[in-house]
Each structure stands twice: as structure tokens, then as C-alpha cells.
Design a protein around this motif. Structure first.
Motif, mmCIF file in Angstrom:
data_model
loop_
_atom_site.group_PDB
_atom_site.id
_atom_site.type_symbol
_atom_site.label_atom_id
_atom_site.label_comp_id
_atom_site.label_asym_id
_atom_site.label_seq_id
_atom_site.Cartn_x
_atom_site.Cartn_y
_atom_site.Cartn_z
ATOM 1 N N GLY A 99 143.316 20.335 -47.067
ATOM 2 C CA GLY A 99 143.035 19.139 -46.105
ATOM 3 C C GLY A 99 143.192 20.901 -44.789
ATOM 4 N N LEU A 100 142.978 21.891 -44.807
ATOM 5 C CA LEU A 100 142.932 22.682 -43.910
ATOM 6 C C LEU A 100 141.241 22.373 -42.578
ATOM 7 N N LYS A 101 141.716 23.085 -41.554
ATOM 8 C CA LYS A 101 140.200 23.463 -41.289
ATOM 9 C C LYS A 101 139.262 24.553 -41.818
ATOM 10 N N LEU A 102 137.985 24.054 -42.021
ATOM 11 C CA LEU A 102 137.121 25.660 -42.160
ATOM 12 C C LEU A 102 137.411 26.560 -41.631
ATOM 13 N N GLY A 103 137.074 26.641 -40.411
ATOM 14 C CA GLY A 103 138.157 28.272 -39.679
ATOM 15 C C GLY A 103 139.335 28.837 -40.231
ATOM 16 N N THR A 104 140.488 27.912 -40.763
ATOM 17 C CA THR A 104 141.838 28.259 -40.958
ATOM 18 C C THR A 104 141.415 28.754 -42.039
ATOM 19 N N VAL A 105 140.981 27.848 -43.301
ATOM 20 C CA VAL A 105 140.206 28.032 -43.932
ATOM 21 C C VAL A 105 139.813 29.832 -44.707
ATOM 22 N N ARG A 106 139.515 30.325 -43.899
ATOM 23 C CA ARG A 106 138.558 31.050 -43.973
ATOM 24 C C ARG A 106 139.655 32.850 -43.593
ATOM 25 N N SER A 107 139.974 31.892 -42.348
ATOM 26 C CA SER A 107 141.004 33.206 -42.048
ATOM 27 C C SER A 107 142.358 33.324 -42.588
ATOM 28 N N ARG A 108 142.598 32.527 -43.294
ATOM 29 C CA ARG A 108 144.075 32.802 -43.990
ATOM 30 C C ARG A 108 143.067 33.667 -44.985
#
Lengths: 235, 261
Positions: free
Chosen positions: A183-192
Motif C-alpha cells: 500500500g506504499l507509493k512507488l517512490g517509497t517502495v524504491r527508496s525503502r
């Protein structure tokens, strides 16, 4: 079952399983929705290892990981009629598993905190020491020790980074699928994922400099490749 | 390109998510930067380590799953086929605490009503001509005590008390209780006075929620007082007889004492 009663050519379980081997996951769950229970066996065969691996790396307790894996698969079967092909089946399955893991970890955090006297102090930045790994060269112990070290390193990654990291590294879900699961944003997924990788690298850095350990890693990979090449007995 | 950005790109490149336009710049940087080359190798090694140490499923996983699945399906089938089966248990489980709570609340309300809101007036202990204090001997006491007799020969206090009981007292509190206070002090029990008030009955004005021993004590005191009055009356009658005898002796006429009434 419908297939066997109607003199279906796939009434033989072996032939049926061989036929199901090439069926997509999304088609398998549709077959389950239609009452073909053998399709669920194939789903279990495909996902039990992946689910257990993911959940085990999250909760670290084998018995709990086994219980949650079973619970995930049971929910897949019981709620099969709720699946719609708006997302990949693997995304749906890992969403169920992730929710179960999160609930369990939330329950754990509410319990009174106990500290074991046998464990080392919990420090995020303390690297894992692989010195003991060289003592025993037997295959099983070697693998278990390496697994323990990696599990300890994985456990030290914060949960919010660990879930997308494991979904990517272990389960090889795409960023979009991880986005749907978490349920995260795509950019958040990438940075995490990036942060988790950087932290994981720091934690296993001593192991990466260990020549004998790298040699053992290659041995393990070679054995795994050999096992994959040999057809299993029940096929 | 800075190393921080290059490492972010390396992570995305490892997943095949790097845009093509960024690939060329990344390759140029990594070819020139030894640290970023090591970083890329470490990422790959980390992935290999994770893959090599994949946890193995327990051997009995399949039959345990089958067992749990059967249980889940049986439970689900039971819920579907017999929806009424579990309901009585559920209802009973919910009904008992609710009944207990309702009963407790009801009892508490009754007690609260009894203590704070209950009737404060009781049966009159002393009224006009009340049986407890209206014995023939008291009734026989004249409305006007013996004024012709030498006052020194009589005890004034019983006569006053008798007069009070006969209704000629002006709401004087009994037994030295303060005016308006009464034997029980303040609070729920507000006071005790005996006598009449313009013909109306005087009653114990207090709550009935306790202090029954106070009622018994008051009755005992009134009985003792009654006995004391009777003794006084008896002494007065004896004194009258003695005086009458004296009058007879000196030959005077009789004196109407009202004793024969």
C-alpha cells in the motif's frame, strides 16, 4: 471432484498434476473457484516454500512461521471466491501473508517485553561475526550457520524496510506488486528497498570479506543447482 | 554523477528498473569509481546469500496444512449448515453477564431509594391518646395539677411531663434534646419530639432506613417515664387520701379531688 466423476482424461492424479504444472497461477485459482481441489494442491506446491521463506525471515520463529504459512494458504482456499484478476495472484497471496505477519508482530509488540539473558545486546550497527562458521564444515551445519547469520542480519533491518526488501530480494516481486502488497507509493517502495539493501550490506560486510565463507556460498549454490537439475521422486 | 545517486541507480539497475537514459551515466560513473563497483558486487552477493539460505519447510508441513484446512472447512461448513447451533451458547454467554449486571443495578437502585429517598415518616409512637402513654392512670391526672396542695409536697417534674403528654406542652423536645435537633441529631433522622401540635399527631420525623435500636431505646425510656408518673400519681393519691382523712378528722367537708372520676 468434478473432473474424476465425468470420466475426464485428467482423472489420474499424476497426469492431472503434470497438466497443472504449466497452468498460470491466476488460472489455477479460477479452477479452485470452480471446485477443482487439485488445483489448490498445485498452488500449495508452488507457494508454500516462498511463503514460509518470507514469513520466516519476518518472524524468525519456525513454529510461528509455519503456522502463519498454513493460515495464509487456508485463507487463500477459504476466500478463493473473493479473488478477482485485477492483480497477479502472487500479489494477492503475499498481501494476505503480509497482513498476517503485521498483525502478529503488532500483537507481539503489545506483549510485555522480555529480554533473554543468552542473546547479545541488540545493536543495529553491530556486524555479524562469521568466525564460528569455519569450525564445522559439515553441509547441514554449514548451511544452518550461514542461514542463522543472514537471519540475524535480516532481523536487524527495521520492519518497514524489511517487508519490501524481502518481497523484492527473496520473492522477486516487481515494484508495482510490492506497492500493491504494502500500500506504499512507488517512490517509497524504491527508496525503502534501497535503504534496506544499504543496511543489509553493512551488516553482512564482514562475511563478504571472508574468502572461505564465499567459497562455502558457492558450494551451497552448486548443490542447490544440482538438486534443481534432478527430477523429484514424486513427479 | 555523485556516488549517492549512483548507488540509488545501482539498486534500481539490479532490479531492472533503471530508465535507459540513466544507464549510460551510471556505467560511466561505476567504471571510474572503485567504491561503487564494490557496492554493486556486495548487492549481488547479498542477494546470493539470501537465496542460498532460504529456510526449509518442516517435513510434516503438508499433512499439518491438510489437518488445519479440514478443521477450517468443517468449522465453516458447520457455521453454514447449522447457523442456529452455536447461537444458544453465544446467547447464554451474553445473557448471564447482562442479567447479573441488571440485577446488581436493580438492587443498588432499591438500596439507594431506601437510604436516601425512602419515606421519612413512620407510624406515630405518641399521638393524642396514644395507647402507649394513655394509660388510665395518666388519663386520671387532672388537667390542672393539685394547686391547692402545698407545692413542696409534690414533685413538679412528673406533673410537667404529664402535662406535656396531655397536650399542653408547646412542642418541647423530649429528654433534653435540642430544639429542632432531636435525639438522632441531624442528617437523615431529623428529630424526635413528643406531644401534640394543634390536635395533629406528632410523629417521629426521621428516616426509616436504620437506627431501629433508637426506637427501642425511646420506647424503653417512655415506659420508664410512664412508670415514674404512675408512682407519682400513686403518691399523690395516697397524699389525697391522707388529706381527706385529716379533713374528716377535723370535720370539714369533702374535697372534690376528681379521684373518683
Amino acid at each position: 471432484m468434478n473432473l474424476s466423476r465425468e470420466n475426464n482424461p485428467l482423472d489420474d492424479p499424476r497426469r492431472l498434476r503434470a497438466a497443472l504444472r504449466d497452468v498460470r497461477d491466476e488460472d489455477l485459482i479460477v479452477m479452485v473457484q470452480q471446485g477443482q481441489k487439485r488445483a489448490f494442491d498445485e498452488i500449495v506446491h508452488r507457494y508454500k516454500g516462498r511463503l514460509f521463506s518470507f514469513i520466516m525471515r519476518m518472524v524468525k520463529e519456525p513454529s510461528l512461521a509455519e503456522e502463519l504459512t498454513q493460515e495464509t494458504l487456508i485463507r487463500v482456499y477459504v476466500h478463493a471466491d473473493k479473488y478477482r484478476e485485477i492483480a497477479r495472484f502472487s500479489t494477492w497471496v503475499f498481501t494476505i501473508a503480509t497482513n498476517l505477519v503485521r498483525n502478529k508482530m503488532r500483537q507481539r509488540s503489545r506483549r510485555p517485553h522480555t529480554i533473554s539473558l543468552n542473546t547479545a545486546p541488540d545493536d543495529d550497527e553491530v556486524p555479524v561475526d562469521p568466525a564460528d562458521l569455519r569450525a564445522d564444515t559439515s553441509e547441514r551445519v554449514q548451511r544452518e550457520e550461514l542461514g542463522r547469520l543472514i537471519a540475524e542480519a535480516t532481523e536487524k533491518i527495521p520492519e518497514r524496510y524489511r517487508i519490501p526488501f524481502l518481497l523484492r530480494e527473496v520473492e522477486q516481486l516487481s515494484y508495482e506488486e510490492i506497492q500493491q502488497v504494502t500500500g506504499l507509493k512507488l517512490g517509497t517502495v524504491r527508496s525503502r528497498i534501497n535503504r534496506a539493501r544499504t543496511r543489509f550490506r553493512l551488516l553482512i560486510k564482514p562475511m563478504l570479506k571472508n574468502e572461505s565463507l564465499l567459497a562455502e556460498l558457492e558450494e551451497i549454490e552448486a548443490r542447490a543447482a544440482a538438486e534443481d537439475g534432478v527430477p523429484s521422486a514424486d513427479d | 554523477m555523485h556516488c549517492t545517486r549512483a548507488r540509488d541507480y545501482l539498486s534500481r539497475d539490479l532490479d531492472g528498473m533503471l530508465p535507459p537514459d540513466a544507464t549510460v551515466g551510471l556505467r560511466e560513473h561505476v567504471d571510474a569509481c572503485l567504491d561503487c563497483q564494490t557496492f554493486r558486487q556486495d548487492l549481488v552477493l547479498g542477494r546470493r546469500l539470501l537465496a542460498a539460505t532460504e529456510p526449509k519447510l518442516p517435513d510434516n508441513f503438508d499433512w499439518k496444512l491438510q489437518l488445519r484446512l479440514n478443521q477450517a472447512l468443517q468449522q465453516r461448513a458447520g457455521e453454514t449448515a447449522y447457523p442456529w447451533y452455536e447461537e444458544p451458547h453465544v446467547r447464554r454467554g451474553n445473557w448471564l453477564p447482562a442479567f447479573g449486571a441488571a440485577t446488581s443495578l436493580g438492587l443498588a437502585a432499591v438500596l439507594a431509594f431506601a437510604v436516601f429517598l425512602g419515606p421519612r415518616e413512620r407510624l406515630p409512637l405518641v399521638t393524642d391518646g396514644a395507647p402507649a402513654l394513655s394509660s388510665p392512670s395518666i388519663a386520671a391526672v387532672p388537667a390542672s395539677p393539685v394547686t391547692v396542695v402545698d407545692a413542696g409536697t409534690l414533685d413538679e417534674r412528673p406533673a410537667d411531663a404529664a402535662a406535656n403528654l396531655a397536650g399542653r406542652s408547646d412542642r418541647r423536645p423530649l429528654f433534653g434534646a435540642p430544639q429542632g435537633g432531636g435525639l438522632y441529631g441531624g442528617g437523615v433522622a431529623r428529630g424526635l419530639s413528643v406531644g401534640t401540635d394543634g390536635g395533629a399527631s406528632r410523629v417521629f420525623d426521621r428516616g426509616w432506613s436504620g437506627d431501629r435500636f433508637e426506637d427501642a431505646r425511646t420506647i424503653r425510656q417512655l415506659r420508664a417515664y410512664n412508670a415514674q408518673l404512675q408512682q407519682t400519681l400513686h403518691r399523690q393519691q395516697l397524699e389525697l387520701q391522707r388529706l381527706k382523712a385529716q379533713l374528716d378528722t377535723i370535720g370539714a367537708g369533702g374535697l372534690d379531688t376528681g379521684a373518683t372520676r
